[in-house]
Structure formats: C-alpha cells, structure tokens
Design an enzyme around this catalytic site. Structure first.
Site, PDB file in Angstrom:
ATOM      1  N   SER A 237     -12.207  69.092  40.644  1.00 21.93           N
ATOM      2  CA  SER A 237     -10.808  68.897  41.011  1.00 21.93           C
ATOM      3  C   SER A 237     -10.590  67.430  41.352  1.00 21.93           C
ATOM      4  O   SER A 237     -11.514  66.623  41.282  1.00 21.93           O
ATOM      5  CB  SER A 237     -10.445  69.767  42.204  1.00 21.93           C
ATOM      6  OG  SER A 237     -11.042  69.228  43.368  1.00 21.93           O
ATOM      7  N   LYS A 238      -9.363  67.132  41.751  1.00 20.75           N
ATOM      8  CA  LYS A 238      -9.009  65.745  42.068  1.00 20.75           C
ATOM      9  C   LYS A 238      -9.931  65.125  43.118  1.00 20.75           C
ATOM     10  O   LYS A 238     -10.138  63.926  43.130  1.00 20.75           O
ATOM     11  CB  LYS A 238      -7.564  65.687  42.578  1.00 20.75           C
ATOM     12  CG  LYS A 238      -6.562  65.635  41.456  1.00 20.75           C
ATOM     13  CD  LYS A 238      -5.187  65.330  42.002  1.00 20.75           C
ATOM     14  CE  LYS A 238      -4.126  65.763  41.002  1.00 20.75           C
ATOM     15  NZ  LYS A 238      -2.933  66.283  41.618  1.00 20.75           N
ATOM     16  N   ARG A 239     -10.445  65.972  43.981  1.00 22.25           N
ATOM     17  CA  ARG A 239     -11.343  65.462  45.024  1.00 22.25           C
ATOM     18  C   ARG A 239     -12.527  64.721  44.423  1.00 22.25           C
ATOM     19  O   ARG A 239     -13.128  63.865  45.050  1.00 22.25           O
ATOM     20  CB  ARG A 239     -11.901  66.626  45.854  1.00 22.25           C
ATOM     21  CG  ARG A 239     -10.950  67.155  46.894  1.00 22.25           C
ATOM     22  CD  ARG A 239     -11.611  68.276  47.669  1.00 22.25           C
ATOM     23  NE  ARG A 239     -11.971  69.410  46.798  1.00 22.25           N
ATOM     24  CZ  ARG A 239     -13.190  69.833  46.596  1.00 22.25           C
ATOM     25  NH1 ARG A 239     -14.206  69.269  47.197  1.00 22.25           N
ATOM     26  NH2 ARG A 239     -13.428  70.853  45.791  1.00 22.25           N
TER      27      ARG A 239
END
Ligand code: GLU
Length: 472
Positions: A237-239
């Site tokens: 994910s964006k993390r």
C-alpha cells in the site's frame, strides 16, 4: 481463441497490483495468440473519475500494454445490464427486494449477537406486492445447497459451501447495477475465456459462477493471482512508498524495468531475472505463477532499472532524460538541447545512474560550472603546486583542433611527461576544477564532452581561484 480482459475501476491511479494483473493478462493473450480487452468498470459513479481513466490509459501505454478491443465503458452498456436483469426477473431467477437498509442493519446486528453469519434471509423471494415508498433492489436467487467448486488455474481446486452465500444484489435501489452483476454479463457477452485477476476477488467467484448459470452462460476459467506484499509482509500500500505506475515514471524508471519487475512478482522462469518482452511472451504461462504472495523489493527494481539504463539506447535515453534535466533546472522549457551532444553525456553516465532522475542530477556539471568546490577536494587538490600543470594543460588543450577523448588524453600525456607526474596528480585537480567534485566519469571523456571552450574556461577559473587564495 483465448480472450482476456483487464477491467480496472477508475477510482484512482493504476497501482502496481493492477498493473501486474494487466501485464499477466496481456502476456497470456500474446503468448496464446489471443485477444486482450480493456474494460473500464465505471458503474460506481460516485467514485469513478475521468481523470483516473486518463491516468490508467496513460500508464498502460507507458508500459506498452496495447489492447485489441476497447476501452469499453460499463456506463455505456447500462441498457444491456437492464435487459439481462429483466430477463432474470422474467425467468423467476431474480426478484425485487423491498427490505430497507434499516431493517437489514437491524437483522445483521441480531445475527451477530446470536453468533450467526449475517446474510440476507431471502424473505422477499416470495413477495408479489410492491411496498409503498420503497425503491426495491434486485436480488439473485442463489442456491444455498451443496458447494461451488472453482478449478482455479493458479490456486487449484477451491471449494465453497453454498451455505455461505446469500441472495446478493444485482441492481441497487437507484437502478445502478453492482460489480458482481456487470462483471459476469460483460465477461460472458464479450466472450472472455480466462479471468485473470487478483485473489482479493476469489470470494466473489462462487457468486459469479451461480450468476453465470442463472444467465445460462458458461463460466470462463479463473486464475486468481496472489497479492503483492510490502517488505513487512503486509499488503502493498501507500505506506510502502509509491504504488502508482506513473509515479515510477516520474522517479526516472524505465517502463521495461518496471514491466520486468512486475512480471517477476509472482511469475518465474527458472532463475532468470532479466527478460525482454519477446522472451516473456514466449515463456509466459499461468503454471509458473506462484501460489504464495510475492514480496515487493524496491532494491531489485532499482537494480533492474540500472541494468536497462546501462544497456539502453543512448538516443532514447537522451530524449527521456530531457524532462528530468528541466526539472533539475538545467535545461529551460523552451530550449531543446542538442541531442547528439546529449547522447554523449548519457554515454558517460549510464554506467552509474540507477534512474533517469539520478542521471539528470549527475549531469548537472555539464550544464553548470561549479559554483563552489567540494571543500575537501579543494583543500587536497587545488593547491598552488599544481598551477604549472594546470596552466600547461590549458595551453595543450587550447592547441587541439580535434577535441576527441583520444586527443584530450594525448594532451594530458604531454603535460605528464613534461613534469614527470602521474595521471592521478593531474586528473584529480582537473576533476575538482571542472566538476567541483572529487568523483565523476573518466576525466578525458568529460573534458571531451564538455567541449574545448567550456573546459578551458573552467580550468582558468580554477587557476585564478588558486592564485587568489595564495595571494591572501
Ligand atoms: N473492476 C474490478 C477491480 O478493479 C475488476 C475485477 C475483475 O477483474 O473481475 O477490481
């Protein structure tokens, strides 16, 4: 004939997982001489945007994923879905449900309290009368007996007890069709033979299989691809950094590097890591897609990118480099740098630059004379003892008509002989004088590429600098 599709929902950019799904479908089509269809699943109007559609198409083009049909848009096919829903109603395979959201919520809570799995209880199945003031949804009569088997081409046999299913919604109360409904109608009518998609959709598959049967269509073959995980083994994910395909373009990655990288996230062919597109088309098969999730490794992507830069065509790299040079403020918007010269710049940097962005940063010294010298380099190399060498070098370079690497090297040799010094005693001061730094590509190449006038002017400036220091 094999027919596959990529069916993104335009609710955001094309992310790595979606791109990999598209690549697997594309390779499967190309390997089998089949067709690759692009279908935009935009029935969720509140979340779909034109901007996202543009972005997805641009990312696909950048990756070289050309489609043979489409892009179809589901919002342009609403009549078809309406017709199919009506057919199911007429055949008694679907029905209007008048239960309100509040009622459903209440029943859901109760089921949870009583430790039962919440699901629609089918109470409107037998209903014949409409209910005043309620816009109905349309639900499919789902058989809850027995089990649904999926012969998944990646996961193998997957068996779902039908008791877990309920009469799911085909058309919402506002008349918009749901994903599970339109995906089946489209895949069936478009003649899709293989549905290759992320395994986050595996749970939808038993519902979709029942729907195929209700509609009287043969289900396609399914292949559910395991997720991509981040380095910490949670879903990517964006993390974990950039997940948008085009963000990688902005960071200076080459499309073939990202393509190669994504294919290897889940698919393998022996222990080969680097593949041309032709090789991928030749070797791709679903049998070699792994059953367990792949882990995203940014270092490997960087390594692949470095490889494709190192082996890339200079002319192409030079063109791709221009926007990055602009961003670094080295080239002005309106100005088109001389491509032939830029190719030579690229040739000196491609061995070391891992991304185009890095290459543009490394190229800065070609465009700008050093504003200041690296302090350590200056202390160590720009000393008054070397003034005679630098002055001699200036005069040797000045005599050259042909400013090739070779001639520059010969000029150096003459100076070295005259003063009986080694190359390193001359090269390092020159490097600092010309680039401001203590590391750079080979000294002869950079001087040759920089050109006579510029190189001499920078050397003279360094000479003045050394003199002014020793004066004080
Ligand atoms: N629009 C769906 C998605 O983006 C497609 C799922 C499918 O391939 O069936 O997840």
């Amino acid at each position: 004939m094999v027919k596959v599709r990529f069916a993104p929902s335009p609710t955001g950019y094309l992310h790595l997982g979606g791109a990999r799904t598209a690549i697997f479908n594309w390779l499967f089509a190309r390997h089998n001489g089949g067709r690759f269809i692009l279908r935009i699943e935009d029935t969720d109007k509140s979340r779909s945007t034109e901007e996202s559609i543009r972005e997805i198409l641009e990312a696909m083009e950048w990756l070289g994923l050309d489609w043979d049909e489409g892009p179809y848009r589901q919002t342009e096919r609403l009549d078809i879905y309406r017709r199919e829903a009506q057919r199911l109603l007429d055949e008694g395979k679907a029905y209007y449900c008048y239960c309100t959201t509040e009622e459903l919520e209440e029943r859901r809570k109760k089921a949870l309290e009583e430790g039962r799995m919440p699901k629609y209880d089918g109470r409107c199945r037998e209903r014949t009368e409409p209910r005043e003031g309620v816009d109905p949804v349309i639900r499919l009569k789902v058989s809850q007996e027995g089990e649904t088997e999926i012969h998944d081409l990646i996961k193998g046999e997957v068996v779902y007890p039908n008791s877990q299913l309920d009469d799911f919604i085909l058309v919402r109360s506002d008349g918009t069709p749901t994903y599970n409904f339109v995906v089946v109608v489209d895949d069936a009518l478009m003649g899709i033979t293989h549905v290759i998609r992320g395994d986050d959709h595996l749970n939808n598959t038993p519902k979709q299989i029942q729907l195929y049967r209700a509609l009287g269509y043969e289900p396609p073959q399914f292949a559910h691809v395991p997720m991509i995980l981040g380095p910490d083994r949670t879903r990517l994910s964006k993390r974990h950094g950039a997940t948008s395909v085009l963000a990688y373009r902005e960071e200076g990655y080459l499309p073939e590097a990202l393509f190669n990288f994504l294919v290897r996230l889940g698919w393998s062919h022996g222990d080969q890591e680097i593949f041309s597109k032709e090789e991928l088309i030749q070797h791709f098969s679903l049998e070699n897609v792994g059953r367990s999730p792949a882990v995203y490794n940014p270092d490997k992507l960087l390594w692949l990118n470095a490889h494709y830069i190192k082996t890339g065509d200079n002319g192409r790299l030079a063109k791709l480099l221009i926007p990055f040079l602009m961003r670094e403020g080295l080239v002005k918007e309106a100005q088109q740098p001389d491509l032939e010269w830029l190719c030579r710049v690229v040739e000196t940097l491609k061995e070391r630059a891992k991304t185009l962005k890095e290459m543009a940063q490394m190229a800065a010294f070609y465009f700008q004379a050093p504003q200041e010298y690296d302090p350590k380099g200056e202390r160590k190399f720009l000393k008054s003892q070397i003034l005679p060498y630098l002055e001699a070098l200036v005069s040797e370079l000045d005599k050259l008509n042909d400013f090739s690497e070779r001639s520059v090297e010969e000029a150096f040799n003459r100076v070295m002989e005259r003063f009986d010094v080694k190359l390193k005693h001359l090269a390092q001061p020159c490097r600092v004088a010309l680039t401001g730094k203590t590391v750079s590509p080979g000294i002869f190449e950079i001087i040759s590429v920089m050109g006579k006038e510029e190189a001499i002017s920078r050397l003279k400036r360094a000479i003045e600098h050394i003199k002014s220091k020793s004066d004080t």
